[in-house]
Write an enzyme that holds these catalytic residues in place. Structure first.
Site, mmCIF file in Angstrom:
data_model
loop_
_atom_site.group_PDB
_atom_site.id
_atom_site.type_symbol
_atom_site.label_atom_id
_atom_site.label_comp_id
_atom_site.label_asym_id
_atom_site.label_seq_id
_atom_site.Cartn_x
_atom_site.Cartn_y
_atom_site.Cartn_z
ATOM 1 N N CYS A 129 -19.752 -18.601 23.008
ATOM 2 C CA CYS A 129 -18.834 -19.690 23.395
ATOM 3 C C CYS A 129 -18.045 -20.173 22.189
ATOM 4 O O CYS A 129 -16.852 -20.433 22.288
ATOM 5 C CB CYS A 129 -19.609 -20.835 24.030
ATOM 6 S SG CYS A 129 -20.951 -21.460 23.009
ATOM 7 N N GLU A 183 -20.991 -28.051 29.007
ATOM 8 C CA GLU A 183 -20.765 -27.247 27.791
ATOM 9 C C GLU A 183 -20.070 -25.982 28.264
ATOM 10 O O GLU A 183 -20.714 -25.076 28.791
ATOM 11 C CB GLU A 183 -22.104 -26.890 27.115
ATOM 12 C CG GLU A 183 -22.899 -28.077 26.603
ATOM 13 C CD GLU A 183 -22.264 -28.738 25.397
ATOM 14 O OE1 GLU A 183 -21.317 -28.170 24.821
ATOM 15 O OE2 GLU A 183 -22.700 -29.839 25.050
ATOM 16 N N GLY A 218 -17.951 -24.927 35.632
ATOM 17 C CA GLY A 218 -18.196 -26.322 35.239
ATOM 18 C C GLY A 218 -17.492 -27.292 36.184
ATOM 19 O O GLY A 218 -18.048 -28.335 36.559
ATOM 20 N N GLY A 235 -21.779 -22.997 30.710
ATOM 21 C CA GLY A 235 -21.192 -21.826 31.357
ATOM 22 C C GLY A 235 -19.685 -21.916 31.271
ATOM 23 O O GLY A 235 -19.143 -22.620 30.411
ATOM 24 N N SER A 236 -19.012 -21.226 32.175
ATOM 25 C CA SER A 236 -17.548 -21.177 32.088
ATOM 26 C C SER A 236 -16.926 -22.488 32.571
ATOM 27 O O SER A 236 -17.536 -23.235 33.347
ATOM 28 C CB SER A 236 -17.036 -20.011 32.925
ATOM 29 O OG SER A 236 -17.373 -20.229 34.279
ATOM 30 N N THR A 237 -15.703 -22.715 32.150
ATOM 31 C CA THR A 237 -14.989 -23.927 32.547
ATOM 32 C C THR A 237 -14.808 -23.969 34.067
ATOM 33 O O THR A 237 -14.993 -25.020 34.686
ATOM 34 C CB THR A 237 -13.615 -23.963 31.838
ATOM 35 O OG1 THR A 237 -13.863 -23.921 30.430
ATOM 36 C CG2 THR A 237 -12.829 -25.211 32.179
ATOM 37 N N ALA A 238 -14.493 -22.810 34.655
ATOM 38 C CA ALA A 238 -14.261 -22.769 36.105
ATOM 39 C C ALA A 238 -15.508 -23.202 36.865
ATOM 40 O O ALA A 238 -15.435 -24.024 37.786
ATOM 41 C CB ALA A 238 -13.837 -21.364 36.519
HETATM 42 P P1 NDP Z 1 -20.846 -18.963 34.527
HETATM 43 O O1 NDP Z 1 -20.029 -20.195 34.581
HETATM 44 O O2 NDP Z 1 -20.432 -17.823 35.355
HETATM 45 O O3 NDP Z 1 -22.362 -19.274 34.937
HETATM 46 C C1 NDP Z 1 -23.132 -20.247 34.258
HETATM 47 C C2 NDP Z 1 -24.311 -20.641 35.129
HETATM 48 O O4 NDP Z 1 -23.832 -21.332 36.293
HETATM 49 C C3 NDP Z 1 -25.128 -19.463 35.648
HETATM 50 O O5 NDP Z 1 -26.488 -19.821 35.666
HETATM 51 C C4 NDP Z 1 -24.598 -19.296 37.041
HETATM 52 O O6 NDP Z 1 -25.502 -18.670 37.908
HETATM 53 C C5 NDP Z 1 -24.391 -20.735 37.459
HETATM 54 N N1 NDP Z 1 -23.489 -20.925 38.581
HETATM 55 C C6 NDP Z 1 -22.555 -20.085 39.086
HETATM 56 N N2 NDP Z 1 -21.902 -20.661 40.112
HETATM 57 C C7 NDP Z 1 -22.430 -21.896 40.268
HETATM 58 C C8 NDP Z 1 -22.166 -22.989 41.143
HETATM 59 N N3 NDP Z 1 -21.220 -22.936 42.090
HETATM 60 N N4 NDP Z 1 -22.894 -24.112 40.999
HETATM 61 C C9 NDP Z 1 -23.835 -24.208 40.034
HETATM 62 N N5 NDP Z 1 -24.131 -23.209 39.180
HETATM 63 C C10 NDP Z 1 -23.436 -22.071 39.296
HETATM 64 O O7 NDP Z 1 -20.938 -18.590 32.983
HETATM 65 P P2 NDP Z 1 -21.619 -17.317 32.316
HETATM 66 O O8 NDP Z 1 -23.040 -17.231 32.705
HETATM 67 O O9 NDP Z 1 -20.739 -16.152 32.560
HETATM 68 O O10 NDP Z 1 -21.579 -17.718 30.767
HETATM 69 C C11 NDP Z 1 -20.485 -17.500 29.963
HETATM 70 C C12 NDP Z 1 -19.679 -18.784 29.800
HETATM 71 O O11 NDP Z 1 -20.517 -19.774 29.221
HETATM 72 C C13 NDP Z 1 -18.533 -18.607 28.824
HETATM 73 O O12 NDP Z 1 -17.384 -19.267 29.312
HETATM 74 C C14 NDP Z 1 -19.039 -19.308 27.565
HETATM 75 O O13 NDP Z 1 -18.025 -19.777 26.730
HETATM 76 C C15 NDP Z 1 -19.844 -20.410 28.151
HETATM 77 N N6 NDP Z 1 -20.827 -20.916 27.187
HETATM 78 C C16 NDP Z 1 -20.638 -22.153 26.668
HETATM 79 C C17 NDP Z 1 -21.507 -22.638 25.700
HETATM 80 C C18 NDP Z 1 -21.348 -24.013 25.141
HETATM 81 O O14 NDP Z 1 -22.318 -24.522 24.595
HETATM 82 N N7 NDP Z 1 -20.194 -24.649 25.223
HETATM 83 C C19 NDP Z 1 -22.617 -21.827 25.212
HETATM 84 C C20 NDP Z 1 -22.745 -20.550 25.846
HETATM 85 C C21 NDP Z 1 -21.856 -20.124 26.803
HETATM 86 P P3 NDP Z 1 -25.412 -17.088 38.164
HETATM 87 O O15 NDP Z 1 -25.418 -16.442 36.808
HETATM 88 O O16 NDP Z 1 -26.642 -16.834 38.911
HETATM 89 O O17 NDP Z 1 -24.135 -16.870 38.914
#
Ligand code: NDP
Length: 506
Positions: free
Chosen positions: A279, A245, A228, A223-226
């Site tokens: 990503c 990731e 993460g 997911g996003s760096t923030a």
């Molecule tokens: P987010 O970081 O917003 O969310 C990722 C996941 O984390 C979701 O399932 C989300 O749940 C969950 N989440 C949110 N808040 C928390 C928390 N406090 N604790 C634990 N889990 C939490 O990312 P996006 O879904 O918007 O995805 C896009 C991002 O992912 C982009 O930055 C992209 O670059 C990155 N990415 C990286 C990849 C890689 O392999 N390096 C591959 C694909 C994407 P919910 O959706 O329910 O809020």
């Protein structure tokens, strides 16, 4: 992240649910439970029972089960593609490609886990020649996987397949935008294997946070760096290890001897496929000044033919997460306000659901469109005087996920100087589709690896065994060690390691 509506009453009467919505029409695609911290804890507890059974199987037995799961999903590939299209809005063809690549990883992980993880003899060295040394990679137990919405099959399977093949049970929390896809994969697993070694919890960020604190043995986050950083902080409370990731700001570098038609084609696809929500998608391009004009002309000609729209044969779907539209708009506006020009798309490119391909030039290196992840079908194209300058600019990003080089003579040399997890040469994002290659970032793109042998080992711990075969010639690890043994040790050490220096012996 913004949330979709919770449909159940605010009263405590369970279960509270939420809806996943079509980003094309806003229609409800499915209703799913919002799992609480208690639900997540129960899921992890149940998974621990499954982990006992699954972890005790041989690699061949697990591979057989995973092959059945793979076959069930492959036979129902159109059903899954339809669901992905409904939840993310991505074109069905893109969904099919994504599933195909995900399944290829599952096949590789299950077929190669034994080879890379099983117990094997390793050299024990001269000092310990009386020992037989063995190394094996054991499953951790229960792995929590938190996935994003942009590639709701390929991305989580990159962790799930490798974690399962290594002998772990998995509890998966899909994004709130793609819960149906996550549930579908777990349902197919149950049908194929007969036991919920892979299970799913759904909900918002809080459900993901609960998974971090539920006592899993490792947490694989994409997911996003923030987010993460938040995941890492939550996992730190219980010293739960993590794979992160995260996002990227990947660049394409184009040298003066590159095939410009191929480079323009790959750049456009890398920037705009999946509406730029990738990503390792292309967000920046650095082109040698000798071919800049030619490349830009070819790129813009192709980009002008591409439209994001609500039609059956569109190649670009909507932006899945509505809040991202503001981010994309801000990046374009900032680039234009700071002297950049849009040669395709521009200020009006961002609509209510769709974003049109946008090519920005003359954008200062410290503007948002160059420094931050845009996650839309936009790209900046910048002229450079040399490949050294292109490398320096590429490496200046705090993100470092993937990169691309288009060049003939110096391609390999340029690639070797790029500080990031993966580089594609004369192709784009190709590394992600090669299962034997590890995938992951450096810097704010995260750490740890999925895919390949490294990806399998990521979900294990190394277990080392040293077995005495016969009594040692020199007893070293005893308080009965003699002065003579110490002297013998010094002699052996100077024979083994003392050469290569001209400094006097003391
Ligand atoms: P987010 O970081 O917003 O969310 C990722 C996941 O984390 C979701 O399932 C989300 O749940 C969950 N989440 C949110 N808040 C928390 C928390 N406090 N604790 C634990 N889990 C939490 O990312 P996006 O879904 O918007 O995805 C896009 C991002 O992912 C982009 O930055 C992209 O670059 C990155 N990415 C990286 C990849 C890689 O392999 N390096 C591959 C694909 C994407 P919910 O959706 O329910 O809020």
């Amino acid at each position: 992240m913004t949330t979709t509506a919770v449909t159940a009453t605010e009263a405590s009467s369970p279960p509270v649910t939420f809806e996943s919505l079509s980003p094309i029409s806003g229609d409800v695609v499915g209703t799913h439970p919002v799992h609480t911290a208690d639900d997540v804890a129960s899921a992890v507890e149940r998974a621990r029972v499954e982990a006992e059974w699954w972890g005790a199987l041989t690699f061949d037995e697990r591979a057989k089960h995973l092959r059945t799961w793979k076959a069930v999903m492959t036979r129902r590939i159109n059903q899954l593609a339809e669901l992905m299209h409904a939840e993310t809005g991505k074109p069905r063809g893109d969904a099919l490609l994504e599933i195909a690549l995900g399944i290829d990883h599952l096949a590789w992980a299950s077929g190669n886990a034994g080879k890379h993880l099983k117990r094997r003899r390793v050299a024990s060295g001269l000092l310990m020649a009386n020992q037989a040394a063995h190394l094996e990679y054991r499953p951790l137990g229960v792995v929590g996987v938190i996935g994003p919405w942009n590639y709701p099959v390929f991305t989580p399977l990159g962790s799930i397949s490798y974690a399962l093949a290594a002998g772990n049970a998995v509890v998966f929390k899909p994004s709130e935008y793609t819960p149906g896809v996550g549930e579908w994969m777990a349902r197919m697993f149950l049908e194929a294997v007969g036991r919920p070694v892979l299970s799913v919890v759904t909900g918002y960020g809080e459900t993901g946070a609960a998974l971090c604190r539920a006592g899993v043995d490792k947490l694989a986050f994409t997911g996003s760096t923030a987010t993460g950083k938040r995941v890492m902080a939550a996992c730190a409370e219980s010293l739960t290890p993590v794979v992160i990731e995260a996002g990227g700001k990947d660049a394409v570098i184009i040298d003066d001897d590159a095939d410009l038609a191929a480079a323009a084609d790959a750049t456009l696809w890398g920037a705009c496929a999946n509406a730029g929500q990738t990503c390792a998608g292309v967000e920046r391009v650095y082109v040698h000044e000798r071919v800049y004009d030619d490349f830009l002309a070819q790129l813009t000609a192709k980009a002008r033919d591409l439209r994001a729209e609500d039609s059956e044969d569109t190649k670009i779907g909507p932006i899945t997460m509505p809040a991202q539209l503001d981010v994309i708009r801000t990046h374009i506006d900032d680039a234009l306000a700071r002297g950049g020009r849009a040669v395709v798309g521009g200020a009006d490119a961002v609509g209510e659901r769709y974003v049109q391909p946008t090519v920005l030039v003359d954008v200062p290196e410290d503007s948002l469109a160059v420094t931050e992840e845009t996650f839309g079908p936009t790209v900046t194209v910048t002229k450079v005087a040399s490949m050294a300058e292109a490398i320096e600019r590429t490496n200046a990003s705090r993100y470092a996920l993937g990169s691309t080089v288009f060049a003939k003579k110096n391609a390999q040399e340029i690639a070797a100087q790029l500080r990031c997890g993966m580089t594609a040469i004369n192709g784009v994002i190709t590394f992600a589709a090669i299962p034997s290659l590890p995938f992951g970032g450096v810097g704010e793109s995260g750490f740890g690896r999925i895919h390949g042998a490294d990806g399998l080992r990521e979900f294990t711990y190394a277990k080392a065994t040293a077995r005495q075969r016969f009594k040692p010639m020199m007893a070293l690890t005893t308080f009965d060690r003699t002065e003579k043994a110490d002297q013998q040790l010094v002699k052996i050490m100077s024979l083994l390691h003392g050469r290569g220096s001209t400094l006097p012996k003391r």
